[in-house]
Design an enzyme around this catalytic site. Structure first.
Site, PDB file in Angstrom:
ATOM      1  N   ASN A 159      10.839   0.168  -0.316  1.00 52.12           N
ATOM      2  CA  ASN A 159      10.705   1.397  -1.544  1.00 52.12           C
ATOM      3  C   ASN A 159      10.576   2.665  -0.600  1.00 52.12           C
ATOM      4  O   ASN A 159      11.350   4.704  -0.826  1.00 52.12           O
ATOM      5  CB  ASN A 159      10.687   1.626  -2.704  1.00 52.12           C
ATOM      6  CG  ASN A 159       9.655   1.468  -3.440  1.00 52.12           C
ATOM      7  OD1 ASN A 159       8.456   1.830  -2.382  1.00 52.12           O
ATOM      8  ND2 ASN A 159       8.636   1.613  -4.131  1.00 52.12           N
ATOM      9  N   LYS A 182       2.138  -4.191   8.642  1.00 50.85           N
ATOM     10  CA  LYS A 182       3.775  -4.799   8.880  1.00 50.85           C
ATOM     11  C   LYS A 182       4.334  -4.198   7.718  1.00 50.85           C
ATOM     12  O   LYS A 182       4.430  -4.222   6.679  1.00 50.85           O
ATOM     13  CB  LYS A 182       3.310  -6.063   8.759  1.00 50.85           C
ATOM     14  CG  LYS A 182       4.381  -6.956   8.806  1.00 50.85           C
ATOM     15  CD  LYS A 182       4.486  -7.996   7.321  1.00 50.85           C
ATOM     16  CE  LYS A 182       5.352  -7.617   6.027  1.00 50.85           C
ATOM     17  NZ  LYS A 182       6.781  -7.318   6.012  1.00 50.85           N
ATOM     18  N   PRO A 183       5.323  -3.739   8.715  1.00 48.27           N
ATOM     19  CA  PRO A 183       6.820  -2.479   7.318  1.00 48.27           C
ATOM     20  C   PRO A 183       7.929  -3.824   6.476  1.00 48.27           C
ATOM     21  O   PRO A 183       7.543  -5.375   7.048  1.00 48.27           O
ATOM     22  CB  PRO A 183       7.524  -2.312   8.875  1.00 48.27           C
ATOM     23  CG  PRO A 183       7.347  -2.681   8.886  1.00 48.27           C
ATOM     24  CD  PRO A 183       6.070  -3.387   9.887  1.00 48.27           C
ATOM     25  N   GLY A 236       2.605  -2.796  -2.744  1.00 51.27           N
ATOM     26  CA  GLY A 236       4.457  -4.083  -2.875  1.00 51.27           C
ATOM     27  C   GLY A 236       3.518  -4.701  -4.133  1.00 51.27           C
ATOM     28  O   GLY A 236       3.152  -3.757  -5.308  1.00 51.27           O
ATOM     29  N   SER A 237       4.647  -5.389  -4.413  1.00 53.38           N
ATOM     30  CA  SER A 237       4.378  -6.055  -5.806  1.00 53.38           C
ATOM     31  C   SER A 237       3.446  -6.969  -6.944  1.00 53.38           C
ATOM     32  O   SER A 237       2.128  -7.295  -5.540  1.00 53.38           O
ATOM     33  CB  SER A 237       5.972  -7.475  -5.855  1.00 53.38           C
ATOM     34  OG  SER A 237       5.641  -8.191  -5.341  1.00 53.38           O
ATOM     35  N   GLU A 258      -1.816  -1.376  -4.250  1.00 51.18           N
ATOM     36  CA  GLU A 258      -0.638  -0.827  -4.476  1.00 51.18           C
ATOM     37  C   GLU A 258       0.008  -0.912  -5.534  1.00 51.18           C
ATOM     38  O   GLU A 258       0.703  -1.529  -4.301  1.00 51.18           O
ATOM     39  CB  GLU A 258      -0.538   0.552  -3.691  1.00 51.18           C
ATOM     40  CG  GLU A 258      -1.544   1.540  -3.498  1.00 51.18           C
ATOM     41  CD  GLU A 258      -1.791   2.817  -4.540  1.00 51.18           C
ATOM     42  OE1 GLU A 258      -1.795   2.914  -5.360  1.00 51.18           O
ATOM     43  OE2 GLU A 258      -3.518   3.361  -4.682  1.00 51.18           O
ATOM     44  N   CYS A 292       7.896   2.914  -7.487  1.00 49.36           N
ATOM     45  CA  CYS A 292       6.704   2.099  -8.796  1.00 49.36           C
ATOM     46  C   CYS A 292       5.919   2.997  -9.677  1.00 49.36           C
ATOM     47  O   CYS A 292       5.535   2.177 -11.089  1.00 49.36           O
ATOM     48  CB  CYS A 292       5.245   1.468  -7.667  1.00 49.36           C
ATOM     49  SG  CYS A 292       5.103   3.198  -6.998  1.00 49.36           S
ATOM     50  N   GLU A 389       8.529  -4.499 -14.992  1.00 48.87           N
ATOM     51  CA  GLU A 389       9.075  -3.525 -13.804  1.00 48.87           C
ATOM     52  C   GLU A 389      10.866  -3.785 -13.176  1.00 48.87           C
ATOM     53  O   GLU A 389      10.546  -4.178 -12.642  1.00 48.87           O
ATOM     54  CB  GLU A 389       8.227  -3.959 -12.146  1.00 48.87           C
ATOM     55  CG  GLU A 389       8.694  -2.081 -11.625  1.00 48.87           C
ATOM     56  CD  GLU A 389       7.565  -2.540 -10.479  1.00 48.87           C
ATOM     57  OE1 GLU A 389       7.302  -3.613 -10.154  1.00 48.87           O
ATOM     58  OE2 GLU A 389       7.595  -1.137  -9.949  1.00 48.87           O
TER      59      GLU A 389
HETATM   60  P1  NAP Z   1       7.246  -7.195  -1.947  1.00 50.50           P
HETATM   61  O1  NAP Z   1       8.005  -8.589  -1.684  1.00 50.50           O
HETATM   62  O2  NAP Z   1       5.288  -7.599  -2.731  1.00 50.50           O
HETATM   63  O3  NAP Z   1       7.169  -7.581  -0.220  1.00 50.50           O
HETATM   64  C1  NAP Z   1       6.086  -6.108  -0.011  1.00 50.50           C
HETATM   65  C2  NAP Z   1       6.157  -6.010   1.330  1.00 50.50           C
HETATM   66  O4  NAP Z   1       4.771  -7.590   1.403  1.00 50.50           O
HETATM   67  C3  NAP Z   1       6.785  -6.250   1.988  1.00 50.50           C
HETATM   68  O5  NAP Z   1       6.172  -5.816   3.526  1.00 50.50           O
HETATM   69  C4  NAP Z   1       7.022  -7.698   2.630  1.00 50.50           C
HETATM   70  O6  NAP Z   1       7.617  -8.398   3.667  1.00 50.50           O
HETATM   71  C5  NAP Z   1       5.604  -8.856   2.210  1.00 50.50           C
HETATM   72  N1  NAP Z   1       5.228  -9.405   1.610  1.00 50.50           N
HETATM   73  C6  NAP Z   1       6.187 -10.547   0.984  1.00 50.50           C
HETATM   74  N2  NAP Z   1       5.391 -11.418   0.972  1.00 50.50           N
HETATM   75  C7  NAP Z   1       4.516 -11.749   1.642  1.00 50.50           C
HETATM   76  C8  NAP Z   1       3.039 -12.862   1.499  1.00 50.50           C
HETATM   77  N3  NAP Z   1       3.565 -14.149   1.014  1.00 50.50           N
HETATM   78  N4  NAP Z   1       2.446 -12.148   2.962  1.00 50.50           N
HETATM   79  C9  NAP Z   1       2.166 -11.437   3.082  1.00 50.50           C
HETATM   80  N5  NAP Z   1       3.061 -10.408   2.873  1.00 50.50           N
HETATM   81  C10 NAP Z   1       4.153  -9.907   2.232  1.00 50.50           C
HETATM   82  O7  NAP Z   1       7.270  -6.280  -2.609  1.00 50.50           O
HETATM   83  P2  NAP Z   1       8.336  -4.672  -2.132  1.00 50.50           P
HETATM   84  O8  NAP Z   1       9.755  -5.114  -2.974  1.00 50.50           O
HETATM   85  O9  NAP Z   1       8.873  -4.038  -1.440  1.00 50.50           O
HETATM   86  O10 NAP Z   1       8.208  -3.016  -3.255  1.00 50.50           O
HETATM   87  C11 NAP Z   1       8.265  -3.380  -4.862  1.00 50.50           C
HETATM   88  C12 NAP Z   1       7.125  -3.366  -4.817  1.00 50.50           C
HETATM   89  O11 NAP Z   1       5.679  -2.305  -4.741  1.00 50.50           O
HETATM   90  C13 NAP Z   1       7.406  -2.987  -6.483  1.00 50.50           C
HETATM   91  O12 NAP Z   1       6.531  -3.595  -7.469  1.00 50.50           O
HETATM   92  C14 NAP Z   1       6.777  -1.675  -6.564  1.00 50.50           C
HETATM   93  O13 NAP Z   1       5.885  -1.148  -8.099  1.00 50.50           O
HETATM   94  C15 NAP Z   1       5.848  -1.620  -5.492  1.00 50.50           C
HETATM   95  N6  NAP Z   1       5.178  -0.099  -5.243  1.00 50.50           N
HETATM   96  C16 NAP Z   1       3.958   0.184  -5.546  1.00 50.50           C
HETATM   97  C17 NAP Z   1       3.375   1.218  -5.085  1.00 50.50           C
HETATM   98  C18 NAP Z   1       2.159   1.649  -5.545  1.00 50.50           C
HETATM   99  O14 NAP Z   1       1.899   2.453  -4.265  1.00 50.50           O
HETATM  100  N7  NAP Z   1       1.360   1.223  -6.576  1.00 50.50           N
HETATM  101  C19 NAP Z   1       3.967   2.441  -4.261  1.00 50.50           C
HETATM  102  C20 NAP Z   1       5.776   1.666  -3.087  1.00 50.50           C
HETATM  103  C21 NAP Z   1       6.038   0.347  -4.710  1.00 50.50           C
HETATM  104  P3  NAP Z   1       9.261  -8.697   4.066  1.00 50.50           P
HETATM  105  O15 NAP Z   1       9.722  -7.902   3.209  1.00 50.50           O
HETATM  106  O16 NAP Z   1       9.075  -9.995   4.657  1.00 50.50           O
HETATM  107  O17 NAP Z   1       9.346  -9.685   2.426  1.00 50.50           O
END
Ligand code: NAP
Length: 488
Positions: A159, A182-183, A236-237, A258, A292, A389
């Site tokens: 995002n 890792k993006p 991430g999530s 985060e 987020c 969320e």
């Molecule tokens: P996500 O599904 O958790 O993915 C984030 C990252 O983690 C991606 O690079 C993803 O790779 C990787 N990932 C997923 N499963 C993994 C695993 N089992 N092992 C290692 N890495 C793994 O989150 P998203 O959908 O990209 O982002 C949205 C979330 O991020 C929302 O919940 C949002 O609130 C949160 N966020 C928080 C902040 C903050 O600062 N608090 C800022 C921005 C976003 P892949 O792409 O390959 O799946």
């Protein structure tokens, strides 16, 4: 790729490991799609655990001499990287809009925001101080020094494809660490373009590595199991964050998390309702609801509820959805069709339980990634839109009667990232700001983030702070040195 860049060398489709642009041994690649039209933008090298290990070892080697250099030299190189990101803002913004979907104006804003972290931490690099501890023994002196934590692994979401990288790489490099990034698989091109600019800035080979791939479990597994990695920083999530914290336990790594949010916007009856409506809409629909810190639940005092809904609706009906590169478009598509379906399922669950869609409420005819800006009334705390969320352009507007009830509703969630209050009563500002369990509180203001503020959450929204003077702490270890024998 259907994009014309001023510097075509910013479009990279190989990973960046040890200062080299590389494909994985398997030669596998994955497609990066434009969510506005489904077109393939590029095919990027799909690497796994093996290349991640090579990158971790490269970062470890590179940081040995990097940490020994004067902070001023590290700061000067970071400054060059900052200047190059700023000079290439247009190209970077275009790459971001095409792979992520957000409108160009938001992408330009994110690039400036991303660059600001490099500038800030270049400055902070020179202000990492230690302490002298006054000891009771006259023949001894106690000294506390700060040292880089070691190799950092960073996993980032789609995002904010640039800023979530620079606010980790900035402090890591500033204090002397090497980093492996890792993006998200949806947005590798922004990450690789940043790495290309780091290369151009002369940041030594091996200090910044970018590994892209579809097997996040394999890459993340190596990052969390490899004992060379001393810190994992994840944005991430919440479910993925929890999994990664568990994985890091075996080698007792430092972690920064985060994670997700469920931000309340609390509008009291004494608020400037016009400002509240504009602010709540800006927060809710930014990046089409995919941040987020987006407003997730709008809580409005009952006596001004109808007036607020009317003003809020007036703002939202002025939006225009479409491709992020098109002039006049205010809101782009969601990142992929799955995201739009997830949002739709949440809206359907609310509608089936008595909610009313004042505006929107459906996937738009423009395409499978487009969700209509939506406003829901007649909502309650049993609905998914209260509990989860939403991560899409849907604004559920709830009613409350008293200040106590508003605080209780705001806190009725496992999340605790951002929150917002609209009121002109100074006593209420302090009571509510102190009473709600969030890492950040915006009072009559939703534009709360920047490089100089501590960004982060409490409860299941995470741990650690990014940006600000606090943002370097997570990348440092504290070492105590007791110097004895001073009388002899
Ligand atoms: P996500 O599904 O958790 O993915 C984030 C990252 O983690 C991606 O690079 C993803 O790779 C990787 N990932 C997923 N499963 C993994 C695993 N089992 N092992 C290692 N890495 C793994 O989150 P998203 O959908 O990209 O982002 C949205 C979330 O991020 C929302 O919940 C949002 O609130 C949160 N966020 C928080 C902040 C903050 O600062 N608090 C800022 C921005 C976003 P892949 O792409 O390959 O799946």
């Amino acid at each position: 790729m259907s994009m014309s860049l001023r510097d075509p060398s910013l479009l990279r489709t190989q990973c960046f490991v040890n200062g080299q642009w590389v494909d994985g041994p398997s030669g596998k690649r994955f497609a990066v799609l434009n969510p506005a039209n489904g077109e393939t933008l590029a095919e990027v090298a799909d690497v796994g655990a093996e290349e991640t290990r090579v990158a971790i070892e490269a970062a470890d080697r590179a940081m040995q001499s990097w940490q020994a250099r004067p902070a001023k030299e590290r700061a000067d190189l970071l400054r060059k990287w900052y200047e190059l990101i700023t000079a290439n803002q247009e190209d970077l913004a275009l790459i971001m809009t095409l792979e992520q979907g957000k409108v160009l104006a938001e992408s330009r804003g994110e690039i400036a925001y991303a660059a600001s972290f490099i500038e800030w931490f270049a400055e902070e690099a020179r202000r990492v101080y230690g302490d002298i501890v006054p000891l009771p023994q006259t023949d001894r002196r106690g000294v506390v020094i700060k040292q880089p934590v070691g190799v950092v692994a960073a996993i980032t979401p789609w995002n904010f494809p640039a800023a979530m990288i620079t606010r980790k790489a900035g402090p890591a490099l500033a204090v002397g660490c090497g980093i492996v990034i890792k993006p998200a698989k949806e947005t590798p091109l922004s990450a690789l373009a940043l790495a290309r600019l780091a290369e151009q800035a002369g940041i030594p080979a091996g200090l910044i590595n970018v590994v892209c791939g579809t097997s996040s479990r394999a890459i993340g597994g190596e990052m969390t199991a490899n004992p060379i990695v001393r810190k994992l920083t994840f944005t991430g999530s919440t479910p993925v964050g929890k999994e990664l914290v568990k994985q890091c336990a075996d080698t007792v790594k430092k972690v920064s998390m985060e994670l997700g949010g469920n931000a309340p916007v609390i509008v009291f009856d004494d608020a400037d309702l016009d400002a509240a409506a504009v602010g709540a809409a800006a927060s809710k629909y930014r990046n089409s609801g995919q941040t987020c810190i987006c407003a997730n639940r709008i809580l409005v005092q009952d006596s001004v509820y109808d007036a607020f809904v009317e003003k809020f609706t007036g703002v939202v009906t002025g939006f225009r959805i479409g491709s992020g590169v098109e002039a006049g478009v205010t809101h782009g598509p969601l990142v992929n069709a799955g995201a739009a379906r997830d949002v739709d399922a949440m809206v359907r669950q609310a509608l089936e339980n008595g909610a009313r869609a004042v505006v929107g409420g459906e996937i738009d005819a423009l395409g499978e990634c487009f969700y209509q800006p939506t406003i829901l009334t007649d909502v309650n705390d049993g609905m998914r839109v209260f509990r989860e969320e939403i991560f899409g352009p849907v604004a559920p507007i709830f009613k409350f009667s008293t200040e106590e009830e508003a605080i209780a509703m705001a806190n009725d969630t496992e999340f605790g990232l951002a929150s917002y209050i609209y009121t002109r009563d100074i006593g209420r500002v302090w009571r509510v700001a102190e009473g709600i369990e969030y890492g950040m509180v915006g009072v009559n203001e939703v534009a709360i983030t920047s490089d100089i503020i501590p960004f982060g959450g409490v409860k299941e929204s995470g741990m650690g702070r990014e940006g600000s003077k606090y943002g370097v702490d997570d990348y440092l270890e504290t070492k105590y040195i007791c110097m004895g024998g001073l009388d002899s």
